[in-house]
Design a protein around this motif. Structure first.
Motif, PDB file in Angstrom:
ATOM      1  N   ALA A 200      80.444   9.166  10.411  1.00  0.00           N
ATOM      2  CA  ALA A 200      79.910  10.090  11.410  1.00  0.00           C
ATOM      3  C   ALA A 200      78.530   9.633  11.873  1.00  0.00           C
ATOM      4  N   PRO A 201      78.138   9.939  13.112  1.00  0.00           N
ATOM      5  CA  PRO A 201      76.747   9.726  13.520  1.00  0.00           C
ATOM      6  C   PRO A 201      75.830  10.550  12.624  1.00  0.00           C
ATOM      7  N   LYS A 202      74.712   9.950  12.198  1.00  0.00           N
ATOM      8  CA  LYS A 202      73.845  10.601  11.214  1.00  0.00           C
ATOM      9  C   LYS A 202      72.413  10.668  11.717  1.00  0.00           C
ATOM     10  N   TYR A 203      71.826  11.844  11.515  1.00  0.00           N
ATOM     11  CA  TYR A 203      70.437  12.075  11.893  1.00  0.00           C
ATOM     12  C   TYR A 203      69.681  12.619  10.694  1.00  0.00           C
ATOM     13  N   LEU A 204      68.425  12.237  10.625  1.00  0.00           N
ATOM     14  CA  LEU A 204      67.556  12.631   9.531  1.00  0.00           C
ATOM     15  C   LEU A 204      66.309  13.234  10.146  1.00  0.00           C
ATOM     16  N   GLY A 205      65.853  14.361   9.618  1.00  0.00           N
ATOM     17  CA  GLY A 205      64.679  14.967  10.229  1.00  0.00           C
ATOM     18  C   GLY A 205      63.829  15.752   9.257  1.00  0.00           C
ATOM     19  N   GLY A 206      62.536  15.783   9.523  1.00  0.00           N
ATOM     20  CA  GLY A 206      61.623  16.545   8.684  1.00  0.00           C
ATOM     21  C   GLY A 206      60.417  16.997   9.452  1.00  0.00           C
ATOM     22  N   GLU A 207      59.701  17.919   8.834  1.00  0.00           N
ATOM     23  CA  GLU A 207      58.468  18.455   9.408  1.00  0.00           C
ATOM     24  C   GLU A 207      57.309  18.163   8.475  1.00  0.00           C
ATOM     25  N   SER A 208      56.164  17.765   9.035  1.00  0.00           N
ATOM     26  CA  SER A 208      54.936  17.535   8.275  1.00  0.00           C
ATOM     27  C   SER A 208      55.159  16.423   7.250  1.00  0.00           C
ATOM     28  N   TYR A 209      54.907  16.676   5.939  1.00  0.00           N
ATOM     29  CA  TYR A 209      55.214  15.643   4.966  1.00  0.00           C
ATOM     30  C   TYR A 209      56.697  15.283   5.032  1.00  0.00           C
ATOM     31  N   GLY A 210      57.504  16.172   5.573  1.00  0.00           N
ATOM     32  CA  GLY A 210      58.911  15.845   5.776  1.00  0.00           C
ATOM     33  C   GLY A 210      59.101  14.654   6.698  1.00  0.00           C
ATOM     34  N   THR A 211      58.126  14.362   7.567  1.00  0.00           N
ATOM     35  CA  THR A 211      58.212  13.150   8.388  1.00  0.00           C
ATOM     36  C   THR A 211      57.906  11.914   7.542  1.00  0.00           C
ATOM     37  N   THR A 212      56.949  12.055   6.616  1.00  0.00           N
ATOM     38  CA  THR A 212      56.694  10.987   5.650  1.00  0.00           C
ATOM     39  C   THR A 212      57.961  10.724   4.844  1.00  0.00           C
ATOM     40  N   ARG A 213      58.560  11.816   4.365  1.00  0.00           N
ATOM     41  CA  ARG A 213      59.815  11.710   3.605  1.00  0.00           C
ATOM     42  C   ARG A 213      60.905  11.055   4.446  1.00  0.00           C
ATOM     43  N   SER A 214      60.981  11.414   5.733  1.00  0.00           N
ATOM     44  CA  SER A 214      61.998  10.825   6.610  1.00  0.00           C
ATOM     45  C   SER A 214      61.866   9.310   6.669  1.00  0.00           C
ATOM     46  N   ALA A 215      60.632   8.834   6.812  1.00  0.00           N
ATOM     47  CA  ALA A 215      60.416   7.390   6.863  1.00  0.00           C
ATOM     48  C   ALA A 215      60.788   6.736   5.539  1.00  0.00           C
ATOM     49  N   ALA A 216      60.408   7.369   4.432  1.00  0.00           N
ATOM     50  CA  ALA A 216      60.704   6.803   3.115  1.00  0.00           C
ATOM     51  C   ALA A 216      62.205   6.843   2.814  1.00  0.00           C
ATOM     52  N   VAL A 217      62.884   7.930   3.220  1.00  0.00           N
ATOM     53  CA  VAL A 217      64.336   8.020   3.014  1.00  0.00           C
ATOM     54  C   VAL A 217      65.055   7.015   3.907  1.00  0.00           C
ATOM     55  N   ASN A 226      74.374  -2.251   1.003  1.00  0.00           N
ATOM     56  CA  ASN A 226      75.110  -0.983   0.886  1.00  0.00           C
ATOM     57  C   ASN A 226      74.352   0.138   1.592  1.00  0.00           C
ATOM     58  N   ASP A 227      73.873  -0.175   2.779  1.00  0.00           N
ATOM     59  CA  ASP A 227      73.003   0.777   3.463  1.00  0.00           C
ATOM     60  C   ASP A 227      73.790   1.859   4.189  1.00  0.00           C
ATOM     61  N   VAL A 228      73.077   2.926   4.502  1.00  0.00           N
ATOM     62  CA  VAL A 228      73.608   4.024   5.307  1.00  0.00           C
ATOM     63  C   VAL A 228      72.834   3.998   6.626  1.00  0.00           C
ATOM     64  N   ALA A 229      73.485   3.535   7.694  1.00  0.00           N
ATOM     65  CA  ALA A 229      72.815   3.410   8.982  1.00  0.00           C
ATOM     66  C   ALA A 229      72.670   4.782   9.633  1.00  0.00           C
ATOM     67  N   LEU A 230      71.537   4.993  10.282  1.00  0.00           N
ATOM     68  CA  LEU A 230      71.250   6.248  10.957  1.00  0.00           C
ATOM     69  C   LEU A 230      71.242   6.040  12.468  1.00  0.00           C
ATOM     70  N   ASN A 231      71.581   7.112  13.191  1.00  0.00           N
ATOM     71  CA  ASN A 231      71.500   7.095  14.648  1.00  0.00           C
ATOM     72  C   ASN A 231      70.134   7.549  15.148  1.00  0.00           C
ATOM     73  N   GLY A 232      69.487   8.419  14.373  1.00  0.00           N
ATOM     74  CA  GLY A 232      68.201   8.915  14.819  1.00  0.00           C
ATOM     75  C   GLY A 232      67.400   9.537  13.698  1.00  0.00           C
ATOM     76  N   VAL A 233      66.083   9.506  13.854  1.00  0.00           N
ATOM     77  CA  VAL A 233      65.160  10.189  12.946  1.00  0.00           C
ATOM     78  C   VAL A 233      64.334  11.152  13.784  1.00  0.00           C
ATOM     79  N   ILE A 234      64.284  12.410  13.337  1.00  0.00           N
ATOM     80  CA  ILE A 234      63.583  13.477  14.055  1.00  0.00           C
ATOM     81  C   ILE A 234      62.302  13.800  13.306  1.00  0.00           C
ATOM     82  N   LEU A 235      61.164  13.512  13.919  1.00  0.00           N
ATOM     83  CA  LEU A 235      59.857  13.738  13.315  1.00  0.00           C
ATOM     84  C   LEU A 235      59.186  14.918  14.003  1.00  0.00           C
ATOM     85  N   ILE A 236      58.952  15.974  13.259  1.00  0.00           N
ATOM     86  CA  ILE A 236      58.324  17.180  13.797  1.00  0.00           C
ATOM     87  C   ILE A 236      56.982  17.365  13.097  1.00  0.00           C
ATOM     88  N   SER A 237      55.886  17.310  13.864  1.00  0.00           N
ATOM     89  CA  SER A 237      54.529  17.401  13.310  1.00  0.00           C
ATOM     90  C   SER A 237      54.316  16.260  12.320  1.00  0.00           C
TER      91      SER A 237
END
Length: 504
Positions: A200-217, A226-237
């Motif tokens: 499935a198309p996959k998106y990852l998103g977080g807010e605040s430190y959740g954006t830091t987490r998004s980059a690290a994840v 054995n990677d999991v490719a993403l379609n998009g990362v959503i960074l909020i604040s």
């Protein structure tokens, strides 16, 4: 490394086996005892309920799964229970997009994005920067949920929400940029397994430190085999470059990156004049990165007419007096700004959202007593997630939902040498992901009145070498850190992200 050490230990033990046979026999019983204790850990709790609603103008029937997922060690020992709430559209489609969301802190549960922005229900608190007051708080349908375009999984990292370490596992094993990201990446892989959504198309998103987490994840999911490719990362604040934004003596970059947010705030409260916040903040950006940056780099050599000109412009952008700016050596920290801007009115302004104002014990202090933009909203969200999870989603637990908790000490090291561990910046993970995945795109949503994660700091972090700018899109909102508390901005944020997901 662990396997090698294990083999060396075993070899050493065999050399002296005859001498320690009784002790070895006793030690042999310990794993069995530990296994018994592991078996005493209750199985994961889950509640599955059926619902329907109207989102983005479409009627959607969906299944909500609220419950725990065990993260296990290599030997199968449960190490942590991750609480999540999944919303999956009925008539399950293995190729339908799925979006994984979390908040930040570190130490924050996903309640804010869940009950404020993208869940099928939300808590209705005042939209105009007023205190949320006392209960009851209305829990209402949320037509701005993204369920018309994507399934959604809200994740609470260990130490937040209902998530917790299991058995003898030390919670600190999950407290760190990389440790936390490894755990969330493991959860995502487990969810994809269980739900049959690997393609499935996959998106990852977080807010605040959740954006830091998004980059690290992102780095954990795509940065190895054995990677999991993403379609998009959503960074909020967004906060990615912690060194550049650190409000610490000697870091001139922080003063530069805060000027546009100060300008927006001064304009909002009538301490500056301009045709629009967009025009004024753009002017502030150019001045901050140009004349102001050059002036700060001169340090004590900045004197005379040049110093006076910079001081005058800084006063125009910040709404603060030239006399105060001179006393501060042309360097105003956010804490001082919150207290000084409206001192003549006996008010402070918020950190998370500087549209909010508060009243301190007295008006003589240098910094505010508290953040009115946090205590103005927290009670409503805490009540809402507990009522909704327990009553509507039927999740039965005696655990306390941790909206904001202590997850320290947090391990900020990224690895890779001293420089990486001193200069904490996860933006290169974004750049690497974009360079190695041509289908990856980045959405950046920022509030003009946010000092926790200033919009100019986000722009700075994502404009560095190695980050393809053509696949990074920015959207701006007339509120602060949690822009969705403002009704107009919640609708706009939803529309913007909906368009982002559809554009894959």
């Amino acid at each position: 490394m662990r396997k090698s050490l294990g083999k060396m230990a075993l070899g050493a033990g065999l050399l002296v086996l005859g001498a320690i046979a009784p002790a070895f026999a006793q030690d042999k019983e310990k794993p069995a005892a530990e296994k018994t204790k592991t078996e005493d850990i209750p199985p994961p709790k889950r509640s599955i309920t059926k619902h329907s609603g109207r989102f983005g103008g479409q009627s959607v029937s969906y299944t909500a799964t609220a419950g725990e997922t065990w993260l296990k060690a290599d030997d199968g020992t449960p190490r942590a229970a991750i609480f999540s709430v999944s919303y999956v559209k009925e008539g399950r489609d293995p190729d339908r997009p799925v979006t994984f969301l979390f908040n930040g802190g570190p130490g924050s549960g996903s309640v804010w994005l869940h009950m404020g922005a993208f869940g099928p229900k939300r808590v209705a608190i005042p939209s105009d920067a007023r205190d949320d007051g006392a209960p009851p708080y209305p829990i209402v349908d949320n037509p701005d949920s993204l369920l018309d375009v994507t399934d959604i999984v809200f994740i609470d990292p260990v130490g937040t929400g209902f998530s917790h370490a299991l058995g003898k596992t030390d919670p600190k094993d999950f407290y760190g940029v990389t440790k936390d990201a490894e755990a969330i990446a493991q959860f995502i892989r487990l969810w994809l397994n269980e739900n049959g959504r690997w393609n499935a198309p996959k998106y990852l998103g977080g807010e605040s430190y959740g954006t830091t987490r998004s980059a690290a994840v992102l780095n954990q999911l795509e940065g190895a085999y054995n990677d999991v490719a993403l379609n998009g990362v959503i960074l909020i604040s967004t906060v990615l470059d912690f060194a550049a934004g650190a409000d610490t003596p000697g870091n001139e970059m922080s003063y530069i990156l805060n000027v546009p947010s100060m300008a927006a705030t001064a304009l909002f409260h009538g301490k500056a004049q301009a045709s629009s916040v967009e025009a004024f903040t753009q002017e502030a950006r150019q001045w901050a990165i140009g004349p102001y940056a050059a002036a700060l780099l001169k340090g004590n050599a900045l004197q005379g007419d040049e110093r006076a000109a910079v001081r005058k412009d800084l006063a125009r952008f910040t709404g603060l007096s030239e006399a105060y700016l001179e006393q501060a050596d042309l360097r105003v920290t956010p804490d001082r700004f919150y207290k000084e801007l409206l001192r003549d009115r006996g008010l402070t302004v918020g950190r998370l959202d500087s549209r909010y104002t508060g009243k301190d014990y007295d008006n003589a202090g240098e910094t505010p007593d508290n953040d009115p933009s946090f205590y103005g909203i927290d009670a409503g969200y805490t009540a809402a997630i507990n009522a909704y999870a327990r009553e509507t989603l039927k999740f039965d637990t005696e655990r306390r939902y941790v909206t904001i908790g202590s997850v320290g000490p947090w391990d900020w090291r990224l690895g890779g040498g001293r420089d990486n561990d001193v200069y904490v910046n996860v933006a290169p993970y974004i750049g690497k992901g974009l360079r190695e995945n041509s289908g990856l795109r980045i959405f950046v949503g920022q509030g003009y009145y946010d000092f926790a994660t200033p919009f100019f700091a986000a722009e700075y972090a994502l404009s560095r070498t190695g980050i393809p700018k053509e696949r990074v899109e920015y959207r701006y909102y007339g509120s602060g850190h949690m822009m969705y508390v403002r009704d107009e901005d919640r609708a706009k944020l939803s529309q913007d992200i909906r368009a982002f997901i559809r554009a894959r």
